[in-house]
Design an enzyme around this catalytic site. Structure first.
Site, PDB file in Angstrom:
ATOM      1  N   ARG A  88      75.761  -4.562  51.419  1.00  0.00           N
ATOM      2  CA  ARG A  88      74.487  -4.527  52.121  1.00  0.00           C
ATOM      3  C   ARG A  88      73.416  -4.495  51.171  1.00  0.00           C
ATOM      4  O   ARG A  88      72.411  -5.122  50.782  1.00  0.00           O
ATOM      5  CB  ARG A  88      74.511  -3.589  53.064  1.00  0.00           C
ATOM      6  CG  ARG A  88      74.982  -4.349  54.435  1.00  0.00           C
ATOM      7  CD  ARG A  88      75.767  -3.194  55.104  1.00  0.00           C
ATOM      8  NE  ARG A  88      76.988  -2.710  54.475  1.00  0.00           N
ATOM      9  CZ  ARG A  88      78.196  -3.346  55.012  1.00  0.00           C
ATOM     10  NH1 ARG A  88      78.122  -4.194  55.814  1.00  0.00           N
ATOM     11  NH2 ARG A  88      79.127  -3.184  54.175  1.00  0.00           N
ATOM     12  N   THR A  89      73.538  -3.352  50.317  1.00  0.00           N
ATOM     13  CA  THR A  89      72.579  -2.838  49.408  1.00  0.00           C
ATOM     14  C   THR A  89      72.296  -3.808  48.396  1.00  0.00           C
ATOM     15  O   THR A  89      71.188  -4.067  48.185  1.00  0.00           O
ATOM     16  CB  THR A  89      72.864  -1.254  49.099  1.00  0.00           C
ATOM     17  OG1 THR A  89      73.409  -0.540  50.151  1.00  0.00           O
ATOM     18  CG2 THR A  89      71.472  -0.638  48.235  1.00  0.00           C
ATOM     19  N   LYS A 117      82.662  -0.511  25.754  1.00  0.00           N
ATOM     20  CA  LYS A 117      82.737  -0.327  24.430  1.00  0.00           C
ATOM     21  C   LYS A 117      82.381   1.253  24.021  1.00  0.00           C
ATOM     22  O   LYS A 117      82.330   1.399  22.889  1.00  0.00           O
ATOM     23  CB  LYS A 117      82.066  -1.371  23.515  1.00  0.00           C
ATOM     24  CG  LYS A 117      82.472  -2.866  23.767  1.00  0.00           C
ATOM     25  CD  LYS A 117      82.001  -3.822  22.962  1.00  0.00           C
ATOM     26  CE  LYS A 117      80.853  -4.420  23.834  1.00  0.00           C
ATOM     27  NZ  LYS A 117      80.154  -5.550  23.086  1.00  0.00           N
ATOM     28  N   ARG A 138      73.071   1.840  41.850  1.00  0.00           N
ATOM     29  CA  ARG A 138      74.005   2.504  42.593  1.00  0.00           C
ATOM     30  C   ARG A 138      74.887   3.073  41.803  1.00  0.00           C
ATOM     31  O   ARG A 138      75.369   2.385  40.598  1.00  0.00           O
ATOM     32  CB  ARG A 138      74.448   1.599  43.599  1.00  0.00           C
ATOM     33  CG  ARG A 138      75.672   2.257  44.136  1.00  0.00           C
ATOM     34  CD  ARG A 138      76.453   1.440  45.233  1.00  0.00           C
ATOM     35  NE  ARG A 138      75.601   1.850  46.473  1.00  0.00           N
ATOM     36  CZ  ARG A 138      75.951   1.580  47.847  1.00  0.00           C
ATOM     37  NH1 ARG A 138      77.020   1.032  47.988  1.00  0.00           N
ATOM     38  NH2 ARG A 138      74.939   1.584  48.558  1.00  0.00           N
ATOM     39  N   HIS A 171      70.579   8.418  49.376  1.00  0.00           N
ATOM     40  CA  HIS A 171      70.583   7.072  49.525  1.00  0.00           C
ATOM     41  C   HIS A 171      69.416   6.767  50.209  1.00  0.00           C
ATOM     42  O   HIS A 171      69.177   6.136  51.469  1.00  0.00           O
ATOM     43  CB  HIS A 171      71.817   6.668  50.574  1.00  0.00           C
ATOM     44  CG  HIS A 171      72.181   5.043  50.320  1.00  0.00           C
ATOM     45  ND1 HIS A 171      71.476   4.283  49.621  1.00  0.00           N
ATOM     46  CD2 HIS A 171      73.039   4.320  50.732  1.00  0.00           C
ATOM     47  CE1 HIS A 171      71.539   2.953  49.749  1.00  0.00           C
ATOM     48  NE2 HIS A 171      72.743   2.780  50.432  1.00  0.00           N
TER      49      HIS A 171
END
Ligand code: CP
Length: 360
Positions: A88-89, A117, A138, A171
């Site tokens: 969703r986000t 790396k 996120r 959030h």
């Protein structure tokens, strides 16, 4: 304004409370530059964003309006940097960018970026800032989004960061869409004041609960009730914030006793991805913290059912067709409020208000 964030070393900035950090994160006009915490949003700012989101969704209903919106931020590019799973986000930010004409790039799997790396997060984010004008981020790591915001503000490309979920911590844009959903649901019943919001489920590890609980303290005479098994009950930090803001709250295990008082029920999933040992959550009895037909009977006709989603079995699918089930609309609201947030971040909100005034 963001220049200020360069006036403070990282260690001192990090040690501040979220409330103390707010002035470092805002633009001169009161809009957020970096969006990191729920604490950045006053009731006035939330109302402004909700009004703007309403106008964007109305304008987007026509082809001409869609074409207008697509020109608003077409000179900017956004990096969607999601190093933790999301549907969703991620998709709603991508859609919000498309609505406003923002081009997007993405890193969703760090095993195929140069982090694999051994590149540091700082170098990765500075690399993204070389090509993009906004980073939506996120991460499973608490505090990383604010650290990266500080790093960028102290670089030659001080572009904004939006926190799209940081560890178990916050959030904030989920809380924006939750507030937007509540405001829309209660627009004919006095708005958000004098309401009772019942949170149920895994309240200890749910970052959406933390951010929404804080945002609700902006409204007068809100009562928050936290219903969870003792092991997953709301954390001390939320309790302290509610006491500090003089917000009425209760902590209980008795879901059925409080349901008849609810204007909104906010269900949450058991967040077993945060278990210290695999299977810890399975040993907690969660049977009394689910929403089914019996709970629907106890909910008043005015009460709405919300969930940040994804769900497992904490809301029975039988409930989906009830008019009080708000979670699918809640999810779509995320696209509009995130478009509004991007618009104010880049300062094109005035043009959208003007377009609306002339055409509607
Ligand atoms: N509510 C929410 O954050 O959903 P996603 O994890 O799918 O983005």
């Amino acid at each position: 304004m963001t220049e200020q964030i360069v006036d403070i070393p990282w260690g001192r900035f990090q040690a501040l409370s979220a409330v103390e950090k707010v002035p470092y994160l805002m633009q001169d006009n009161g809009a957020p530059y970096h969006t990191l915490f729920a604490q950045q949003f006053s009731a006035e700012l939330l109302d402004d964003l909700a009004r703007l989101a309403n106008k964007i969704r109305a304008i987007a209903k026509t082809r001409a309006g869609t074409e207008f919106l697509k020109t608003q931020v077409s000179h900017k590019r956004a990096m969607l940097y999601f190093s933790q799973p999301s549907s969703r986000t991620f998709l709603s930010f991508m859609s919000a960018c498309q609505i406003l004409g923002v081009q997007t790039g993405e890193v969703r799997d760090t095993s195929i970026s140069s982090e694999f790396k051994g590149e540091s997060r700082e170098d990765s984010v500075r690399t993204f800032s070389s090509y993009f004008d906004l980073i939506v981020m996120r991460t499973p790591e608490k505090g990383l989004a604010e650290n990266m915001a500080w790093v960028l503000s102290n670089s030659e490309r001080p572009i904004p960061i939006i926190n799209a979920g940081s560890g178990q911590d916050q959030h904030p844009t989920q809380a924006l869409l939750d507030i937007y959903t509540l405001l829309r649901s209660f627009e004919r019943s006095g708005g958000l004041r004098d309401k009772t919001v019942v949170f149920c489920g895994d309240l200890l590890r749910g970052r959406t609960v933390r951010s929404l609980s804080y945002l609700l303290t902006n409204y007068s005479n809100i009562r928050q009730i936290f219903v969870a098994p003792p092991q997953l009950q709301v954390g001390e930090d939320i309790v302290a914030a509610l006491k500090q803001k003089n917000t009425a709250f209760e902590v209980t295990t008795d879901f059925h006793a409080v349901l008849p008082e609810a204007d909104a029920v906010y269900m949450t999933r058991i967040q077993d991805e945060w278990d210290n040992d695999k299977g810890d959550s399975d040993r907690i009895d969660t049977r009394l913290f689910k929403f089914g037909m019996r709970e629907l009977e106890l909910l008043p006709s005015r009460g709405i059912i919300m969930h940040p989603l994804p769900r497992r079995d904490e809301i029975a699918t039988d409930i989906d067709s009830d008019p009080r089930a708000m979670y699918w609309r809640q999810m779509r609201n995320g696209m509009w409020i995130r478009a509004a947030l991007i618009a104010v971040t880049f300062g094109c909100d005035k043009r959208i208000h003007e377009y609306f005034r002339h055409n509607y």
